[in-house]
Design a protein around this motif. Structure first.
Motif, mmCIF file in Angstrom:
data_model
loop_
_atom_site.group_PDB
_atom_site.id
_atom_site.type_symbol
_atom_site.label_atom_id
_atom_site.label_comp_id
_atom_site.label_asym_id
_atom_site.label_seq_id
_atom_site.Cartn_x
_atom_site.Cartn_y
_atom_site.Cartn_z
ATOM 1 N N SER A 23 0.852 -1.182 0.000
ATOM 2 C CA SER A 23 0.000 0.000 0.000
ATOM 3 C C SER A 23 0.890 1.235 0.000
ATOM 4 O O SER A 23 2.082 1.165 0.308
ATOM 5 N N GLU A 24 0.277 2.365 -0.358
ATOM 6 C CA GLU A 24 1.077 3.573 -0.546
ATOM 7 C C GLU A 24 0.198 4.800 -0.367
ATOM 8 O O GLU A 24 -0.984 4.782 -0.690
ATOM 9 N N ILE A 25 0.813 5.860 0.142
ATOM 10 C CA ILE A 25 0.183 7.169 0.166
ATOM 11 C C ILE A 25 1.182 8.160 -0.421
ATOM 12 O O ILE A 25 2.379 8.099 -0.113
ATOM 13 N N VAL A 26 0.691 9.025 -1.300
ATOM 14 C CA VAL A 26 1.539 10.041 -1.926
ATOM 15 C C VAL A 26 0.837 11.387 -1.786
ATOM 16 O O VAL A 26 -0.318 11.531 -2.184
ATOM 17 N N VAL A 27 1.563 12.359 -1.214
ATOM 18 C CA VAL A 27 1.036 13.704 -0.995
ATOM 19 C C VAL A 27 1.885 14.692 -1.785
ATOM 20 O O VAL A 27 3.102 14.768 -1.571
ATOM 21 N N PHE A 51 -2.990 2.845 5.192
ATOM 22 C CA PHE A 51 -3.191 4.277 5.443
ATOM 23 C C PHE A 51 -4.677 4.624 5.472
ATOM 24 O O PHE A 51 -5.411 4.276 4.562
ATOM 25 N N ASP A 52 -5.084 5.339 6.534
ATOM 26 C CA ASP A 52 -6.490 5.717 6.662
ATOM 27 C C ASP A 52 -6.656 7.224 6.492
ATOM 28 O O ASP A 52 -5.689 7.958 6.255
ATOM 29 N N ASP A 53 -7.893 7.705 6.657
ATOM 30 C CA ASP A 53 -8.198 9.108 6.415
ATOM 31 C C ASP A 53 -7.544 10.030 7.451
ATOM 32 O O ASP A 53 -7.090 11.120 7.113
#
Length: 159
Positions: free
Chosen positions: A114-118, A140-142
């Motif tokens: 999983s991944e989050i990109v900002v 990753f959650d909200d």
């Protein structure tokens, strides 16, 4: 000398403590690389179950690897390609629960699930992206998204 603060409170209190630590680390430091290196190390220490935390910087044409914590990574990512390139092109945060289901995912570390990109944006200018990978699916959650968007906004202010 920097010392990590203990995280005995709620998750939101821990996030606030990390933001406070980030501010202290960057205060008065004009060097971008130093600030990004400390920011990536702080996130790696603060976010359990992550295997890569770092930055890709926009050079005017594509994203180029910046300071990070984790295994060696892809050096260049075109805008619009993979999670990082898509988040940068669209200038919006992407939270991907299963990277293997994301069209065009770029697998720099086979352990990532999983991944989050900002995006790092100040005004109308794209500076790059904050990228965090996890070996866990749907890591990753909200609440974490909102925290990381605030983290990225603080980093963007010193770029």
């Amino acid at each position: 000398m920097f010392q990590a603060m203990p995280y005995d409170g709620t998750r939101s209190e821990r996030f606030e403590a990390v933001l406070s630590q980030l501010g202290a680390l960057m205060e008065g430091e004009p060097n971008t690389i130093a600030n990004l290196a400390n920011a990536s190390a702080l996130l790696k220490l603060s976010l359990p179950d992550t295997n890569w935390t770092g930055f890709y910087l926009f050079d005017g044409k594509e994203l180029v690897l910046g300071p990070f914590q984790g295994l060696p990574a892809c050096i260049r990512i075109p805008l619009g390609r993979g999670v990082c390139g898509t988040a940068a092109a669209e200038r919006r945060t992407l939270v991907v629960g299963d990277v293997h289901a994301f069209p065009g995912h770029i697998a720099c570390d086979a352990a990532s699930n999983s991944e989050i990109v900002v995006p790092l944006v100040k005004g109308d200018t794209l500076y790059g992206v904050l990228d965090i990978d996890s070996p866990l699916k749907h890591r990753f959650d909200d609440e974490e998204r909102r925290f990381l968007e605030r983290f990225a906004a603080m980093v963007s202010e010193v770029l």
